[in-house]
Structures are given as structure tokens and as C-alpha cells.
Scaffold this active site. Structure first.
Site, PDB file in Angstrom:
ATOM      1  N   GLY A 425       0.799  -1.140   0.048  1.00 46.34           N
ATOM      2  CA  GLY A 425       0.045   0.185   0.177  1.00 46.34           C
ATOM      3  C   GLY A 425       0.903   1.289  -0.019  1.00 46.34           C
ATOM      4  N   GLU A 448      10.742  11.244 -27.939  1.00 42.75           N
ATOM      5  CA  GLU A 448      12.052  10.950 -28.480  1.00 42.75           C
ATOM      6  C   GLU A 448      11.874   9.825 -29.505  1.00 42.75           C
TER       7      GLU A 448
HETATM    8  C1  LIG Z   1      24.895  25.127 -21.087  1.00 44.61           C
HETATM    9  C2  LIG Z   1      24.387  25.420 -19.821  1.00 44.61           C
HETATM   10  C3  LIG Z   1      23.749  23.757 -19.321  1.00 44.61           C
HETATM   11  C4  LIG Z   1      23.375  23.993 -17.989  1.00 44.61           C
HETATM   12  C5  LIG Z   1      22.545  22.577 -17.362  1.00 44.61           C
HETATM   13  C6  LIG Z   1      22.112  22.893 -16.346  1.00 44.61           C
HETATM   14  C7  LIG Z   1      20.424  22.425 -15.848  1.00 44.61           C
HETATM   15  C8  LIG Z   1      20.362  21.225 -16.151  1.00 44.61           C
HETATM   16  C9  LIG Z   1      19.195  20.814 -17.156  1.00 44.61           C
HETATM   17  C10 LIG Z   1      19.347  19.948 -18.050  1.00 44.61           C
HETATM   18  C11 LIG Z   1      20.354  18.895 -18.016  1.00 44.61           C
HETATM   19  C12 LIG Z   1      19.996  17.940 -19.167  1.00 44.61           C
HETATM   20  C13 LIG Z   1      19.572  16.749 -18.418  1.00 44.61           C
HETATM   21  C14 LIG Z   1      19.436  15.595 -19.396  1.00 44.61           C
HETATM   22  C15 LIG Z   1      18.329  14.756 -19.044  1.00 44.61           C
HETATM   23  C16 LIG Z   1      17.916  14.042 -20.134  1.00 44.61           C
HETATM   24  C17 LIG Z   1      16.428  13.931 -20.550  1.00 44.61           C
HETATM   25  C18 LIG Z   1      16.094  14.947 -21.641  1.00 44.61           C
HETATM   26  C19 LIG Z   1      14.508  15.259 -21.779  1.00 44.61           C
HETATM   27  C20 LIG Z   1      14.463  15.984 -22.769  1.00 44.61           C
HETATM   28  C21 LIG Z   1      12.959  16.052 -22.849  1.00 44.61           C
HETATM   29  C22 LIG Z   1      12.502  15.376 -24.196  1.00 44.61           C
HETATM   30  C23 LIG Z   1      11.126  15.942 -24.427  1.00 44.61           C
HETATM   31  C24 LIG Z   1      10.724  15.162 -25.608  1.00 44.61           C
HETATM   32  C25 LIG Z   1      11.068  15.771 -26.994  1.00 44.61           C
HETATM   33  C26 LIG Z   1      10.364  15.042 -28.096  1.00 44.61           C
HETATM   34  O1  LIG Z   1       9.777  14.124 -28.315  1.00 44.61           O
HETATM   35  S1  LIG Z   1      10.952  15.770 -29.743  1.00 44.61           S
HETATM   36  C27 LIG Z   1      10.177  14.897 -30.995  1.00 44.61           C
HETATM   37  C28 LIG Z   1      10.943  13.578 -31.127  1.00 44.61           C
HETATM   38  N1  LIG Z   1      10.274  12.808 -32.102  1.00 44.61           N
HETATM   39  C29 LIG Z   1      10.807  11.915 -32.763  1.00 44.61           C
HETATM   40  O2  LIG Z   1      11.676  11.233 -32.308  1.00 44.61           O
HETATM   41  C30 LIG Z   1      10.071  11.408 -33.972  1.00 44.61           C
HETATM   42  C31 LIG Z   1      10.602   9.839 -34.313  1.00 44.61           C
HETATM   43  N2  LIG Z   1      10.834   9.737 -35.665  1.00 44.61           N
HETATM   44  C32 LIG Z   1      12.002   9.669 -36.543  1.00 44.61           C
HETATM   45  O3  LIG Z   1      13.002   9.808 -35.856  1.00 44.61           O
HETATM   46  C33 LIG Z   1      11.986   9.149 -37.758  1.00 44.61           C
HETATM   47  O4  LIG Z   1      10.787   9.620 -38.423  1.00 44.61           O
HETATM   48  C34 LIG Z   1      12.168   7.930 -37.967  1.00 44.61           C
HETATM   49  C35 LIG Z   1      11.277   6.918 -37.249  1.00 44.61           C
HETATM   50  C36 LIG Z   1      13.508   7.680 -37.511  1.00 44.61           C
HETATM   51  C37 LIG Z   1      12.030   7.375 -39.537  1.00 44.61           C
HETATM   52  O5  LIG Z   1      12.853   8.367 -40.233  1.00 44.61           O
HETATM   53  P1  LIG Z   1      12.521   8.608 -41.793  1.00 44.61           P
HETATM   54  O6  LIG Z   1      13.411   9.358 -42.443  1.00 44.61           O
HETATM   55  O7  LIG Z   1      11.193   9.553 -41.213  1.00 44.61           O
HETATM   56  O8  LIG Z   1      11.795   7.489 -42.375  1.00 44.61           O
HETATM   57  P2  LIG Z   1      12.748   6.058 -43.113  1.00 44.61           P
HETATM   58  O9  LIG Z   1      12.394   6.087 -44.457  1.00 44.61           O
HETATM   59  O10 LIG Z   1      12.098   4.880 -42.110  1.00 44.61           O
HETATM   60  O11 LIG Z   1      14.117   6.160 -42.805  1.00 44.61           O
HETATM   61  C38 LIG Z   1      15.142   6.403 -43.708  1.00 44.61           C
HETATM   62  C39 LIG Z   1      16.414   6.114 -43.388  1.00 44.61           C
HETATM   63  O12 LIG Z   1      17.102   7.054 -42.643  1.00 44.61           O
HETATM   64  C40 LIG Z   1      17.610   6.489 -41.456  1.00 44.61           C
HETATM   65  N3  LIG Z   1      17.469   7.488 -40.235  1.00 44.61           N
HETATM   66  C41 LIG Z   1      16.215   7.720 -39.719  1.00 44.61           C
HETATM   67  N4  LIG Z   1      16.741   8.578 -38.781  1.00 44.61           N
HETATM   68  C42 LIG Z   1      18.001   8.660 -38.754  1.00 44.61           C
HETATM   69  C43 LIG Z   1      19.012   9.010 -37.926  1.00 44.61           C
HETATM   70  N5  LIG Z   1      18.610   9.937 -36.923  1.00 44.61           N
HETATM   71  N6  LIG Z   1      20.184   9.051 -37.959  1.00 44.61           N
HETATM   72  C44 LIG Z   1      20.804   8.028 -38.919  1.00 44.61           C
HETATM   73  N7  LIG Z   1      19.865   7.502 -39.876  1.00 44.61           N
HETATM   74  C45 LIG Z   1      18.475   7.941 -39.702  1.00 44.61           C
HETATM   75  C46 LIG Z   1      16.482   5.369 -41.246  1.00 44.61           C
HETATM   76  O13 LIG Z   1      17.346   4.141 -40.532  1.00 44.61           O
HETATM   77  C47 LIG Z   1      16.620   4.930 -42.706  1.00 44.61           C
HETATM   78  O14 LIG Z   1      17.883   4.075 -43.064  1.00 44.61           O
HETATM   79  P3  LIG Z   1      17.729   2.815 -44.210  1.00 44.61           P
HETATM   80  O15 LIG Z   1      16.995   3.468 -45.497  1.00 44.61           O
HETATM   81  O16 LIG Z   1      19.108   2.392 -44.350  1.00 44.61           O
HETATM   82  O17 LIG Z   1      17.190   1.611 -43.574  1.00 44.61           O
HETATM   83  C1  LIG Z   2       5.901  13.948 -22.083  1.00 38.65           C
HETATM   84  C2  LIG Z   2       6.041  14.395 -23.460  1.00 38.65           C
HETATM   85  C3  LIG Z   2       6.825  15.413 -23.943  1.00 38.65           C
HETATM   86  C4  LIG Z   2       7.002  15.693 -25.410  1.00 38.65           C
HETATM   87  N1  LIG Z   2       7.678  16.526 -25.854  1.00 38.65           N
HETATM   88  C5  LIG Z   2       7.839  17.233 -27.196  1.00 38.65           C
HETATM   89  C6  LIG Z   2       8.592  18.162 -27.470  1.00 38.65           C
HETATM   90  O1  LIG Z   2       9.179  18.790 -26.600  1.00 38.65           O
HETATM   91  N2  LIG Z   2       8.648  18.552 -28.507  1.00 38.65           N
HETATM   92  C7  LIG Z   2       8.083  17.844 -29.375  1.00 38.65           C
HETATM   93  O2  LIG Z   2       8.137  17.879 -30.840  1.00 38.65           O
HETATM   94  N3  LIG Z   2       7.386  16.734 -29.216  1.00 38.65           N
HETATM   95  C8  LIG Z   2       7.081  16.281 -27.923  1.00 38.65           C
HETATM   96  N4  LIG Z   2       6.540  15.197 -27.731  1.00 38.65           N
HETATM   97  C9  LIG Z   2       5.738  14.353 -28.549  1.00 38.65           C
HETATM   98  C10 LIG Z   2       6.489  13.076 -28.813  1.00 38.65           C
HETATM   99  O3  LIG Z   2       7.869  13.005 -29.577  1.00 38.65           O
HETATM  100  C11 LIG Z   2       5.686  12.298 -29.887  1.00 38.65           C
HETATM  101  O4  LIG Z   2       4.254  12.031 -28.852  1.00 38.65           O
HETATM  102  C12 LIG Z   2       6.339  10.831 -30.241  1.00 38.65           C
HETATM  103  O5  LIG Z   2       7.395  11.135 -31.045  1.00 38.65           O
HETATM  104  C13 LIG Z   2       5.364   9.899 -30.450  1.00 38.65           C
HETATM  105  O6  LIG Z   2       4.551  10.586 -31.864  1.00 38.65           O
HETATM  106  P1  LIG Z   2       2.870  10.420 -31.797  1.00 38.65           P
HETATM  107  O7  LIG Z   2       2.372  10.930 -30.551  1.00 38.65           O
HETATM  108  O8  LIG Z   2       2.553  10.909 -33.092  1.00 38.65           O
HETATM  109  O9  LIG Z   2       2.561   8.741 -31.877  1.00 38.65           O
HETATM  110  P2  LIG Z   2       1.909   8.079 -33.017  1.00 38.65           P
HETATM  111  O10 LIG Z   2       3.000   8.115 -34.062  1.00 38.65           O
HETATM  112  O11 LIG Z   2       0.611   8.313 -33.410  1.00 38.65           O
HETATM  113  O12 LIG Z   2       1.927   6.472 -32.244  1.00 38.65           O
HETATM  114  C14 LIG Z   2       0.574   5.836 -31.782  1.00 38.65           C
HETATM  115  C15 LIG Z   2       0.882   4.468 -32.311  1.00 38.65           C
HETATM  116  O13 LIG Z   2       1.298   4.250 -33.599  1.00 38.65           O
HETATM  117  C16 LIG Z   2       2.224   3.146 -33.874  1.00 38.65           C
HETATM  118  N5  LIG Z   2       2.878   3.611 -35.048  1.00 38.65           N
HETATM  119  C17 LIG Z   2       3.250   4.953 -35.449  1.00 38.65           C
HETATM  120  N6  LIG Z   2       3.897   4.728 -36.498  1.00 38.65           N
HETATM  121  C18 LIG Z   2       4.245   3.402 -36.546  1.00 38.65           C
HETATM  122  C19 LIG Z   2       4.768   2.642 -37.521  1.00 38.65           C
HETATM  123  N7  LIG Z   2       5.581   3.187 -38.665  1.00 38.65           N
HETATM  124  N8  LIG Z   2       4.922   1.437 -37.690  1.00 38.65           N
HETATM  125  C20 LIG Z   2       4.372   0.745 -36.674  1.00 38.65           C
HETATM  126  N9  LIG Z   2       3.377   1.356 -35.648  1.00 38.65           N
HETATM  127  C21 LIG Z   2       3.397   2.617 -35.668  1.00 38.65           C
HETATM  128  C22 LIG Z   2       3.108   3.487 -32.405  1.00 38.65           C
HETATM  129  O14 LIG Z   2       3.613   2.457 -32.137  1.00 38.65           O
HETATM  130  C23 LIG Z   2       1.998   3.758 -31.648  1.00 38.65           C
HETATM  131  O15 LIG Z   2       1.670   2.396 -31.117  1.00 38.65           O
HETATM  132  C24 LIG Z   2       6.238  14.836 -26.317  1.00 38.65           C
HETATM  133  C25 LIG Z   2       5.510  13.776 -25.762  1.00 38.65           C
HETATM  134  C26 LIG Z   2       5.368  13.383 -24.579  1.00 38.65           C
HETATM  135  C27 LIG Z   2       4.396  12.375 -24.234  1.00 38.65           C
END
Ligand SMILES: CCCCCCCC/C=C\CCCCCCCCCCCCC/C=C/C(=O)SCCNC(=O)CCNC(=O)[C@H](O)C(C)(C)COP(=O)(O)OP(=O)(O)OC[C@H]1O[C@@H](n2cnc3c(N)ncnc32)[C@H](O)[C@@H]1OP(=O)(O)O
Ligand SMILES: Cc1cc2nc3c(=O)[nH]c(=O)nc-3n(C[C@H](O)[C@H](O)[C@H](O)COP(=O)(O)OP(=O)(O)OC[C@H]3O[C@@H](n4cnc5c(N)ncnc54)[C@H](O)[C@@H]3O)c2cc1C
Length: 664
Positions: A425, A448
Site C-alpha cells: 500500500g 523522442e
Molecule cells: C550550457 C548550460 C547547461 C546547464 C545545464 C544545467 C541545467 C540542467 C538541465 C538539464 C540537464 C540535461 C539533463 C539531461 C536529461 C535527459 C532528459 C532529456 C529530456 C528531454 C525532454 C524531451 C522531450 C521530448 C521531446 C520530443 O519528443 S521531440 C520529438 C521527437 N520525435 C521523434 O523522435 C520522431 C521519431 N521519428 C523519427 O525519428 C523518424 O521519423 C524515423 C522513425 C527515424 C524514420 O525516419 P524517416 O526518415 O522519417 O523514415 P525512414 O524512411 O524510415 O528512414 C530513412 C533512413 O534514414 C535512417 N534514419 C532515420 N533517422 C536517422 C538518424 N537520426 N540518423 C541516421 N539515420 C537515420 C533510417 O534508419 C533509414 O535508413 P535505411 O533506409 O538505411 O534503413
Molecule cells: C511528455 C512528452 C513530452 C514531449 N515533448 C515534445 C517536445 O518537446 N517536442 C516535440 O516536438 N514533441 C514532443 N513530444 C511528442 C512526442 O515526440 C511524440 O508523441 C512521439 O514522437 C510519438 O508520436 P505520436 O504521438 O504521433 O505517436 P504515433 O506515431 O501516433 O503513435 C501511436 C501508435 O502508432 C504506432 N505507430 C506509429 N507509426 C508506426 C509505424 N511506422 N509502424 C508501426 N507502428 C507505428 C506507435 O507504435 C503507437 O503505438 C512529447 C511527448 C510527450 C508524451
């Protein structure tokens, strides 16, 4: 910062960890440890300097009143949470001299945890993604301007990529950046409702700038997603004309962060505001492509690596709480007696409890430690890319960071939940810290890069390697060399005491290799009758399984390798057992893969199960000391259940008394 005490002073300090007022059960546990805590902590943090820095940063934060919390944060509403986090952020950045600000793997996250706690806040995206984006994507000659402004907080930024309609699929983002060669400006626009940016952290109220991902159009052609530096708010912090911005409301966790929405109406920015380190738009609109198509996604790769370390530390902290609590908690019912009539026992003595706790503790060590070397790999790769010399390592780094991010965030979230349940709990109360930990960690499964989507990226990499191996001409990345090794017919694993690290690695590699090639064969068979993407979809569950197993094999190998570097024999012995427990637990959980085709015999599988029982018993006497080896202070832990002194019950009562419902 100067070091003010020698390792032997430090040793003295840690020897004195045991204090008079501590709970007697927890004291007894500490006294019974088979290893020297200080030596183990030095191993965990790689050297005594890192350990000492943790202590110095703790003392700094504890001695600065501006970091105090007048009201316990658990009892604040959302506005108050945001207010508190913002006040703490200001105090944090006003005192950055306390840490090495370039150390994003140890000092910066620790400092943030000590000052604010486990929360994303108004500056998380500024430091976590905006600054890294500027660093990775700005041309060398220009970097000083925006970087200095951002580093000195003259501008506060976020990373605006995800839209209402698209997150995972970057190529389908709808926000446009159309180059106007007559005015030398980009027009940023939100053409549809689903193109509105949604989620960026710190966007709702705090940021005045954003790195915006938008589809670039120049000379009438589409060039795919690119990054732009966009000012959102004026000097009075009001949204600029053409910008609509706000907060998206409360979420499962991270509510001190003002995640926001953003809509552009033909909003103009100067040409130089495109991040042009890799791809460029010349003044006349000519497009110069990057040396590698995916270089524009570099900031995400870096943050995935940061997350792996950050998340693993959350699991470590959760294990510390649950283990300490299990040492001071006695089961209160009659069936709680192991030997009837002999009275209650510490719940830590139940084998089922140990099975809940110790594999999670084991899981928290390997990835946190190996991430340091991954950090140097990423620095190396970034350097190579910066010199435009070598892009070869990029796919490997992308596959590795995506795979580790997906497997670790999932295991951390599940692990925290398992550890919460192990505390009964009290684990459900926010006083335990588990609810906040879970809410923080589970977000990492989505942001990410959604985990399944990330695993499928690893699978692409593995299928490419499998194809090369089958063609007899593989160009293998280091992490994939084992895929080209010859098949193995039988497993080598035996009793945990006698089987070697090589035996364990052999079996993991063999099973993963089989899984990869079985999936590859299925994919190629499907491709004969289906379009490529349909075939991929048709076997994508297997693709994810192969990707997961590949990452787990990587983690097992690295854990065992890291243990071999431990110089202190007593610490090495315990860590080695923990590493074997980690591997055996994975085999037990993935029994189907291991026993397929008779690779692992039933006798061997039974030995694995028995080994788990024996290792739990062997580690049990060291479990509290192993939890202490994380060297997490009470301020960092923020848990009433996990307090170092074990005096849980009076502290719970004291905590509850702070509830506003008890004030009148
Ligand atoms: C200076 C002072 C500092 C002081 C500091 C003091 C203070 C302290 C404060 C902080 C300290 C830091 C502490 C750290 C803590 C850490 C925590 C951090 C928290 C951060 C909070 C984050 C909040 C969230 C942010 C977000 O979510 S941002 C949005 C993120 N979105 C995504 O990630 C989207 C995901 N999708 C993709 O990345 C792509 O669409 C994909 C799924 C990879 C597909 O790629 P795409 O091109 O669209 O399609 P494909 O046809 O599939 O790919 C083609 C080809 O490319 C390759 N590919 C893809 N991506 C990459 C890549 N990145 N690099 C290399 N290659 C890549 C892919 O594999 C395919 O290859 P092949 O064709 O060969 O197979
Ligand atoms: C706490 C938090 C903080 C965030 N901060 C930021 C930020 O600072 N900046 C920013 O830009 N974004 C931010 N985001 C957004 C985040 O990066 C997205 O939510 C994330 O990349 C997933 O994308 P989506 O929400 O469109 O999910 P979707 O892509 O819609 O996913 C929904 C479902 O579909 C499935 N799916 C999608 N594509 C495929 C595929 N190709 N094949 C098989 N399954 C698939 C997934 O696996 C999942 O089950 C944040 C999100 C959260 C929750």
C-alpha cells in the site's frame, strides 16, 4: 571546483554512514555487507572523483536556501507546481558555477534532480534540446551568436516538431517553410488543423524562441523536413503577430512543464534563421543538400543517448527505495512467518520479494554505466560529422541509440511499477516517490521516438546486416559482428557457479542470430508475394522481437565486460553475481526463444531457474549495501519510504500532516 578531501577522508565519511538513530534492521543489513561500500561506489561511478563531485554538489544545494521548498511539492496544485519549478529553475541557472555545465551525463542531471526533483520543467527543453540543436545544427561561424544568447538565457527555446496529426512520421509533417527569394525570408505556415504543433515542452508559457521542424519549399520544390530558428514572443513576452501559442493542459505527469501548441499564420523569418550547417538555401533559393540525408535528425540521436542514462538512474533510485523499505518492513500477518512460531520476518527475506527487487536492481546497473562510453562514441561521431569526413558510423549510432532508448525506457517503466507493487500500500502513496517516478519514466517510452517505431528502426539495420551476411560480403558495424559468426546448435549454459561469461555470451548471440535470420527469411519470403512495405508490416512483430533481443544481448555483453574491469575483488564478486542474475533472468523470461529447436535443453533451463533461486539467496545479504552503492542522497531520492536511515513510519506521519486537508 577544488577537491577538498582525499579518498581516505571520503572512505571515512562513508564508513560513518551508519548512525545511532538509524533503524536497527537497516543498520544490521549494512554491517553484514560482504564488500566495502566506498570501493563499490567508486566502481559504480567509475572513480572517486565523480563520487566526490556528487557529494560537493549535494552540499552546495543543501547550503543554499533558495533551493528550499516552503511547502512540500506533493501538496501543490498545477499553477503552484509551475510556479515552484520556475522559481527553482531561476535559482538553478543563477548558480551554474556549482557544476560542470558540459557534463550532461552526470553533473547537470544530478544538479537538476537535487534542485527541482523528478519533473520536466520550463527549461527542460531549453537545455535538453534547444541548446543541443543550436550546437549540432548551426554553422561554426555563426554559432556564437545564438548559442551565447541561449546559454545566457537571453532567449529561452524549445524544440517544436510534433504536430497534432503527425509525430513518429517526420516525413509527413505539414508545417511549411516556403522561401521567398524577393524578400530573402521564409514564410512559416500551418496549412491545416492537423499541422498545429502540439507537445513541445516549455512552449505554452515560457519559451520565446523555438527550433521548428517544417517542410522546406524553395524554387517551387519540396525538400523535406528542415529546422528553423523562430522567435515566438516579443520582449514583453506577448506572442508575435502571426503566432498563436498556449498550454495543452494537464498530462499523466511532468505537470510543472508547460507543454504547448503553436499555430503559424504566414509568419516571416529571415533566411539566416534556417539551421544551415548541413543543408543550405542560398539567397537566390538554390538548395544545397546535406552530406547525409538524416543529419537533420542529429539532435534527437543525442537526446536519446542522454535519456538512456537519465532513465536508468530512475530505475536505480526506485530499486534503492524498494530494497531499503523491504529491509525495515516486517510482514504483519500470521502467514508472514516463514517458520511458524518464530515471529515475523523482514519482507526482504521472502524469495518472491527478492525476485521482485533484485533483477530490477541488476537491470539498473549495466546501461547506466555503459552510457558513459556511448557518450564518448557520440562525441566521436559528432566530431567526424562536423569534419564532414565520416558518415559511416551514423547508421550504427542511430540503431544503437534507438534500440537502447526503446528497450531501456520500457524496462525502466515496468521495473518502477514492479518495485512500487513490492512496497504494498505505501508504494501507492506519493510519499513513496513511485507515482512521480513512473509518470516521469513512462513518458520516455513515447517521447523522442515512440518505442515500437524505434525498435523497427533497429530492425531495418539488422535486416540490412542479415542481407549482407547472406550475400557473403558483409561490412559489419562493431555492434553487429556476431551476426556473421557460424550457427551454434546447442547452448552452453550450465550452473551459474560454473558457467563462464563466454558461455553466456555465446548463447545470447546464438539465439539472437537465429531470431534475426528467421525473421529475415520470413521477410524475404513475404516479399515474393507482397509489396516491400506490406511484407514488412506482415512480419513486424517478429522484427520487433529480433530488435529487442539484439539490444538485450548488447546489454548482457556490456554488463559482463564492465564487471571484469572492477579492481576490488569483493565488489567484483557481488557485481558478477548480479550480472549473471541479469542474464539468467532474461533467459528465464525469454525461454521460448532459447528452447526453440532444442537449443537450450530442459535440463539447462531448469539449471537457469535454480540458478536464479541461488543467486537471489547469495545476493540477499548484500542487497541494502548494493542499494547504497548508488550513493543517492535523501534529497535526490525524495522518498519517505526509501530514506537512508530507514525511519519510515514517523516520516510518513509527518509527511501526511502537511496535507492541506489537515490544516483546518
Ligand atoms: C550550457 C548550460 C547547461 C546547464 C545545464 C544545467 C541545467 C540542467 C538541465 C538539464 C540537464 C540535461 C539533463 C539531461 C536529461 C535527459 C532528459 C532529456 C529530456 C528531454 C525532454 C524531451 C522531450 C521530448 C521531446 C520530443 O519528443 S521531440 C520529438 C521527437 N520525435 C521523434 O523522435 C520522431 C521519431 N521519428 C523519427 O525519428 C523518424 O521519423 C524515423 C522513425 C527515424 C524514420 O525516419 P524517416 O526518415 O522519417 O523514415 P525512414 O524512411 O524510415 O528512414 C530513412 C533512413 O534514414 C535512417 N534514419 C532515420 N533517422 C536517422 C538518424 N537520426 N540518423 C541516421 N539515420 C537515420 C533510417 O534508419 C533509414 O535508413 P535505411 O533506409 O538505411 O534503413
Ligand atoms: C511528455 C512528452 C513530452 C514531449 N515533448 C515534445 C517536445 O518537446 N517536442 C516535440 O516536438 N514533441 C514532443 N513530444 C511528442 C512526442 O515526440 C511524440 O508523441 C512521439 O514522437 C510519438 O508520436 P505520436 O504521438 O504521433 O505517436 P504515433 O506515431 O501516433 O503513435 C501511436 C501508435 O502508432 C504506432 N505507430 C506509429 N507509426 C508506426 C509505424 N511506422 N509502424 C508501426 N507502428 C507505428 C506507435 O507504435 C503507437 O503505438 C512529447 C511527448 C510527450 C508524451
Amino acid at each position: 571546483m577544488e577537491r577538498d578531501s582525499s579518498p581516505s577522508d571520503q572512505f571515512h565519511r562513508y564508513k560513518n554512514l551508519i548512525q545511532n538513530g538509524d533503524n536497527p534492521d537497516i543498520t544490521k543489513e549494512r554491517q553484514g555487507a560482504s564488500f566495502n561500500l566506498y570501493n563499490m561506489q567508486c566502481f559504480v561511478y567509475e572513480n572517486d572523483h565523480k563520487l566526490q563531485r556528487r557529494q560537493e554538489i549535494l552540499e552546495f544545494v543543501e547550503s543554499h536556501r533558495e533551493f528550499d521548498d516552503p511547502v512540500h511539492p506533493h501538496f501543490l496544485n498545477r499553477d503552484e507546481q509551475i510556479d515552484r519549478a520556475t522559481r527553482k529553475c531561476l535559482a538553478m541557472v543563477d548558480n551554474l558555477d556549482a557544476i560542470d555545465v558540459t557534463d550532461y551525463f552526470d553533473e547537470a542531471p544530478l544538479y537538476q534532480l537535487l534542485t527541482i526533483g523528478r519533473e520536466l520543467h520550463c527549461l527542460s527543453l531549453h537545455y535538453g534540446m534547444f541548446l543541443p540543436t543550436i550546437q549540432v545544427h548551426t554553422e561554426k561561424s555563426l554559432i556564437l551568436g545564438p548559442f551565447q544568447m541561449a546559454a545566457s538565457k537571453a532567449i529561452l527555446g524549445t524544440f517544436a516538431q510534433t504536430e497534432l496529426g503527425h509525430g513518429s512520421n517526420l516525413s509527413k509533417l505539414e508545417t511549411t517553410a516556403t522561401y521567398d527569394a524577393t524578400t530573402k525570408e521564409f514564410v512559416i505556415h500551418t496549412p491545416t488543423m492537423s499541422a498545429g504543433k502540439w507537445w513541445p515542452g516549455g512552449l505554452g508559457k515560457s519559451a520565446n524562441y523555438a527550433a521548428v521542424m517544417a517542410q522546406l519549399y524553395t524554387s517551387g520544390e519540396s525538400k523535406g523536413p528542415h529546422l528553423f530558428m523562430v522567435q515566438l514572443r516579443d520582449n514583453a513576452h506577448a506572442p508575435l503577430p502571426g503566432v498563436t501559442v498556449g498550454d495543452i493542459g494537464p498530462k499523466l505527469g511532468n505537470n510543472a512543464n508547460d507543454n504547448g501548441f503553436l499555430i503559424f499564420d504566414h509568419y516571416r523569418i529571415p533566411r539566416r534563421n534556417m539551421f544551415m550547417k548541413y543543408s543550405k538555401v542560398e539567397a537566390d533559393g538554390t538548395y544545397i543538400p546535406p552530406p547525409h540525408a538524416k543529419l537533420g535528425f542529429g539532435a534527437m540521436v543525442l537526446v536519446r543517448l542522454l535519456m538512456i542514462r537519465d532513465q536508468t538512474c530512475q530505475l536505480g533510485a526506485a530499486a534503492v527505495i524498494a530494497i531499503r523499505y523491504s529491509a525495515v518492513r516486517h510482514s504483519a500477518v500470521r502467514q508472514g512467518e516463514i517458520n511458524e512460531g518464530e515471529g515475523e520476518v523482514q519482507i526482504l527475506d521472502y524469495r518472491t520479494q527478492q525476485y521482485r527487487l533484485l533483477p530490477q536492481l541488476a537491470r539498473s546497473f549495466p546501461s547506466s554505466q555503459r552510457m558513459r562510453s556511448r557518450n564518448s562514441t557520440s562525441k566521436y561521431v559528432t566530431k567526424q560529422i562536423n569534419n564532414n569526413a565520416n558518415m559511416e558510423l551514423l547508421p550504427e549510432l542511430h540503431a544503437l541509440s534507438s534500440g537502447l532508448k526503446a528497450v531501456i525506457t520500457w524496462e525502466v517503466a515496468q521495473g518502477i511499477e514492479q518495485l512500487r507493487l513490492s512496497c504494498g500500500g505505501h508504494g501507492y502513496s506519493r510519499a513513496s516517490a513511485f507515482p512521480d517516478m513512473y509518470a516521469y519514466a513512462v513518458g520516455g517510452c513515447t517521447y523522442e521516438g515512440e518505442n515500437i517505431v524505434m525498435l523497427l528502426q533497429v530492425a531495418r539495420f539488422l535486416m540490412m546486416i542479415a542481407k549482407e551476411v547472406r550475400s557473403g560480403n558483409p561490412k559489419l558495424a562493431e555492434i553487429a559482428e556476431y551476426i556473421a559468426k557460424p550457427d551454434a546448435v546447442t547452448a552452453r549454459i550450465s550452473s551459474w557457479k560454473t558457467c563462464s561469461d563466454e558461455d553466456i555470451i555465446h548463447d545470447f548471440e546464438a539465439v539472437t542470430r537465429k531470431l534475426i535470420f528467421a525473421t529475415f527469411d520470413r521477410l524475404t519470403t513475404l516479399e515474393r508475394t507482397m509489396k516491400k512495405k506490406e511484407a514488412w508490416n506482415a512480419c513486424s512483430i517478429d522484427l520487433c522481437k529480433a530488435a529487442r533481443m539484439h539490444v538485450k544481448t548488447y546489454l548482457v555483453k556490456n554488463f559482463l565486460a564492465r564487471v571484469r574491469t572492477c579492481e576490488d575483488p569483493a565488489s567484483r564478486t557481488v557485481m558478477h553475481t548480479l550480472a549473471k542474475l541479469y542474464a539468467f533472468d532474461l533467459i528465464s523470461g525469454g525461454g521460448g526463444h532459447f528452447m526453440k529447436g532444442g537449443f537450450l535443453s530442459e535440463k539447462q533451463f531448469n539449471e537457469v531457474q535454480l540458478g536464479i533461486y541461488e543467486m537471489l539467496a547469495a545476493i540477499r545479504p548484500d542487497s541494502v549495501a548494493l542499494a547504497d552503492s548508488w550513493a543517492i542522497s535523501d534529497l535526490e531520492l525524495r522518498s519517505v519510504l526509501g530514506r537512508r536511515d530507514g525511519n519510515v513510519y514517523p516520516a510518513l506521519l509527518e509527511w501526511a500532516q502537511q496535507s492541506p486537508l489537515n490544516q483546518n
